[in-house]
Design a protein around this motif. Sequence first.
Motif, short mmCIF file in Angstrom:
data_model
loop_
_atom_site.label_atom_id
_atom_site.label_comp_id
_atom_site.label_asym_id
_atom_site.label_seq_id
_atom_site.Cartn_x
_atom_site.Cartn_y
_atom_site.Cartn_z
N VAL A 4 0.84 -1.20 0.00
CA VAL A 4 0.00 0.00 0.00
C VAL A 4 0.87 1.25 0.00
O VAL A 4 1.88 1.30 0.72
CB VAL A 4 -0.92 0.03 1.25
CG1 VAL A 4 -1.78 1.28 1.28
CG2 VAL A 4 -1.79 -1.22 1.32
N ILE A 5 0.49 2.25 -0.78
CA ILE A 5 1.09 3.58 -0.73
C ILE A 5 0.03 4.51 -0.16
O ILE A 5 -1.11 4.52 -0.62
CB ILE A 5 1.53 4.06 -2.12
CG1 ILE A 5 2.76 3.31 -2.57
CG2 ILE A 5 1.80 5.56 -2.11
CD1 ILE A 5 3.25 3.69 -3.95
N ILE A 33 6.42 2.17 0.22
CA ILE A 33 5.46 1.07 0.08
C ILE A 33 5.36 0.38 1.43
O ILE A 33 6.36 -0.08 1.98
CB ILE A 33 5.89 0.08 -1.01
CG1 ILE A 33 5.90 0.77 -2.37
CG2 ILE A 33 4.96 -1.13 -1.01
CD1 ILE A 33 6.42 -0.09 -3.50
N LEU A 34 4.16 0.36 1.98
CA LEU A 34 3.91 -0.29 3.26
C LEU A 34 3.43 -1.72 3.00
O LEU A 34 2.62 -1.95 2.11
CB LEU A 34 2.85 0.47 4.05
CG LEU A 34 3.10 1.96 4.27
CD1 LEU A 34 1.93 2.59 5.01
CD2 LEU A 34 4.40 2.18 5.03
N ILE A 35 3.92 -2.66 3.79
CA ILE A 35 3.48 -4.05 3.72
C ILE A 35 2.44 -4.25 4.82
O ILE A 35 2.76 -4.13 6.01
CB ILE A 35 4.65 -5.03 3.90
CG1 ILE A 35 5.80 -4.70 2.94
CG2 ILE A 35 4.17 -6.47 3.75
CD1 ILE A 35 5.44 -4.78 1.48
N GLY A 64 -2.14 -6.01 -4.45
CA GLY A 64 -1.19 -4.89 -4.51
C GLY A 64 0.22 -5.42 -4.72
O GLY A 64 0.72 -6.20 -3.93
N SER A 65 0.86 -5.01 -5.80
CA SER A 65 2.20 -5.50 -6.10
C SER A 65 3.22 -4.38 -5.94
O SER A 65 2.86 -3.22 -5.76
CB SER A 65 2.24 -6.04 -7.53
OG SER A 65 2.11 -4.96 -8.46
N VAL A 66 4.50 -4.71 -6.06
CA VAL A 66 5.56 -3.71 -5.99
C VAL A 66 5.38 -2.71 -7.14
O VAL A 66 5.57 -1.52 -6.99
CB VAL A 66 6.95 -4.37 -6.05
CG1 VAL A 66 8.04 -3.32 -6.17
CG2 VAL A 66 7.17 -5.22 -4.82
N ILE A 67 4.99 -3.21 -8.30
CA ILE A 67 4.83 -2.35 -9.47
C ILE A 67 3.54 -1.53 -9.37
O ILE A 67 3.51 -0.36 -9.75
CB ILE A 67 4.84 -3.20 -10.76
CG1 ILE A 67 6.22 -3.83 -10.92
CG2 ILE A 67 4.47 -2.37 -11.98
CD1 ILE A 67 6.35 -4.80 -12.04
N LEU A 68 2.49 -2.11 -8.85
CA LEU A 68 1.21 -1.40 -8.75
C LEU A 68 0.57 -1.63 -7.38
O LEU A 68 -0.38 -2.40 -7.24
CB LEU A 68 0.27 -1.88 -9.87
CG LEU A 68 -0.99 -1.07 -10.07
CD1 LEU A 68 -0.67 0.38 -10.42
CD2 LEU A 68 -1.84 -1.68 -11.16
#
Length: 78
Positions: A4-5, A33-35, A64-68
């Motif tokens: 999540v951003i 980016i929060l996990i 939710g991915s690293v890219i999106l």
Amino acid sequence: MGRVIVEFPDCREVLVDGKSQGNNRNEQGEYRILIIGDGLHTFRLAGEQNYTPLAQSVEVGASGSVILPQRVVFQKVS
């Protein structure tokens, strides 16, 4: 786990279900980016309540991915 951003113009501490997840931005001013664990979570910002909405309930999922990553957006108000 979801990624999540949290978007807000200023660097601000992010609270998820009342617990700190650190700041929304890193030292360079870029969004972090929060996990976050899967499920329904309530997002807030710490500090001055000069934003809207004051809280957001968001269903976080593995989509939710690293890219999106998923986005949670707070707008600054005066």
